[in-house]
Write a protein that holds these residues in place. Sequence first.
Motif, PDB file in Angstrom:
ATOM      1  N   THR A  59      -6.707  25.665 -30.493  1.00  0.00           N
ATOM      2  CA  THR A  59      -6.860  24.352 -29.874  1.00  0.00           C
ATOM      3  C   THR A  59      -6.921  23.251 -30.922  1.00  0.00           C
ATOM      4  O   THR A  59      -6.305  22.188 -30.752  1.00  0.00           O
ATOM      5  CB  THR A  59      -8.132  24.307 -29.017  1.00  0.00           C
TER       6      THR A  59
ATOM      7  N   MET B  57      -9.705  30.677 -29.651  1.00  0.00           N
ATOM      8  CA  MET B  57      -9.490  29.409 -28.946  1.00  0.00           C
ATOM      9  C   MET B  57      -9.829  28.222 -29.831  1.00  0.00           C
ATOM     10  O   MET B  57      -9.161  27.179 -29.769  1.00  0.00           O
ATOM     11  CB  MET B  57     -10.338  29.371 -27.673  1.00  0.00           C
TER      12      MET B  57
ATOM     13  N   MET C 215     -12.708  26.274 -27.242  1.00  0.00           N
ATOM     14  CA  MET C 215     -11.666  25.258 -27.024  1.00  0.00           C
ATOM     15  C   MET C 215     -12.226  23.854 -27.194  1.00  0.00           C
ATOM     16  O   MET C 215     -11.637  23.013 -27.874  1.00  0.00           O
ATOM     17  CB  MET C 215     -11.092  25.421 -25.617  1.00  0.00           C
ATOM     18  N   SER C 216     -13.387  23.575 -26.586  1.00  0.00           N
ATOM     19  CA  SER C 216     -13.945  22.231 -26.655  1.00  0.00           C
ATOM     20  C   SER C 216     -14.370  21.873 -28.076  1.00  0.00           C
ATOM     21  O   SER C 216     -14.161  20.732 -28.525  1.00  0.00           O
ATOM     22  CB  SER C 216     -15.136  22.104 -25.701  1.00  0.00           C
TER      23      SER C 216
ATOM     24  N   PHE D 135      -5.897  25.370 -21.295  1.00  0.00           N
ATOM     25  CA  PHE D 135      -6.426  26.449 -22.116  1.00  0.00           C
ATOM     26  C   PHE D 135      -7.448  27.284 -21.351  1.00  0.00           C
ATOM     27  O   PHE D 135      -7.677  28.452 -21.685  1.00  0.00           O
ATOM     28  CB  PHE D 135      -7.035  25.885 -23.395  1.00  0.00           C
TER      29      PHE D 135
ATOM     30  N   TYR E 292      -6.126  19.397 -21.360  1.00  0.00           N
ATOM     31  CA  TYR E 292      -6.182  20.498 -22.320  1.00  0.00           C
ATOM     32  C   TYR E 292      -7.161  21.570 -21.859  1.00  0.00           C
ATOM     33  O   TYR E 292      -6.878  22.773 -21.954  1.00  0.00           O
ATOM     34  CB  TYR E 292      -6.614  19.968 -23.694  1.00  0.00           C
TER      35      TYR E 292
ATOM     36  N   ALA F 275      -7.352  31.121 -21.208  1.00  0.00           N
ATOM     37  CA  ALA F 275      -8.556  31.885 -21.524  1.00  0.00           C
ATOM     38  C   ALA F 275      -8.854  32.918 -20.445  1.00  0.00           C
ATOM     39  O   ALA F 275      -9.304  34.027 -20.744  1.00  0.00           O
ATOM     40  CB  ALA F 275      -9.741  30.942 -21.692  1.00  0.00           C
TER      41      ALA F 275
END
Length: 244
Positions: free
Chosen positions: A68, A64, A144-145, A102, A98, A106
């Motif tokens: 991302t 991720m 992701m973040s 995602f 987003y 996930a």
Amino acid sequence: MNLAITLATTRRILAQLKHDHRTLALLIGVPALLMILLRYVFDEPMLFDRIGPMLLGLFPFTVMFVVTSVATLRERTSGTLERLMTMPLGKLDLLLGYALAFGLIALVQVGVVLVISLTWLGLDLNGSLGSLVLVSLLDALLGMSLGLFASAFARTEFQAVQFMPAFVLPQLLLCGLIMPREDMAPWLQAISDVLPLSYAVEGMREISFSAEVTGTLTLDVTVIAAFTMVALLLGAVTLRRRTP
């Protein structure tokens, strides 16, 4: 923040991913393939039962992060982000859109890996399946973040990928997977204590050994969620309309 705009952003990103078969294969197929390879590399059920749950969080986190960071940078370099920002779209709306998109991917990713691990690969789990899904999903959202945050400092997709060693590899070395954190040098243990992946691995270890929701697991989940929110907020602060 506008919920309608956030959801519209989520739908747009999901529509793009639907037609990007290679990215979908990377997001969903690669973690499952890595778990299969891991099972047959060890070829010892007891060892796989001990290490497998911890890697259930590491693989989605890593994938991720890469996907991302590259996807966000692509929107900026193509001018898509600049056009979107001329509309009533806040930075937080974009990043939460987003995150939702995602996050759904996930959830599918974690679900596929878990089904394969618990059935075909014969992973024996002592803890709660619900806790395992929760921590795995939080790990993916954390990746992701951090990917959204890291993309603000890259100018090309190649540079975005290069950030992986800086953001991910030190955490992999210090998270306690290779060596218990308590056996590390004090200064390395101090660094490990402020890295989010340490709590992800610790949470997975708690789940693999205990069927109860322990205080340690609760702390780990709280810390991972807090790191995810902080990374999203930092991503909103550092988000640029386009790459110069």
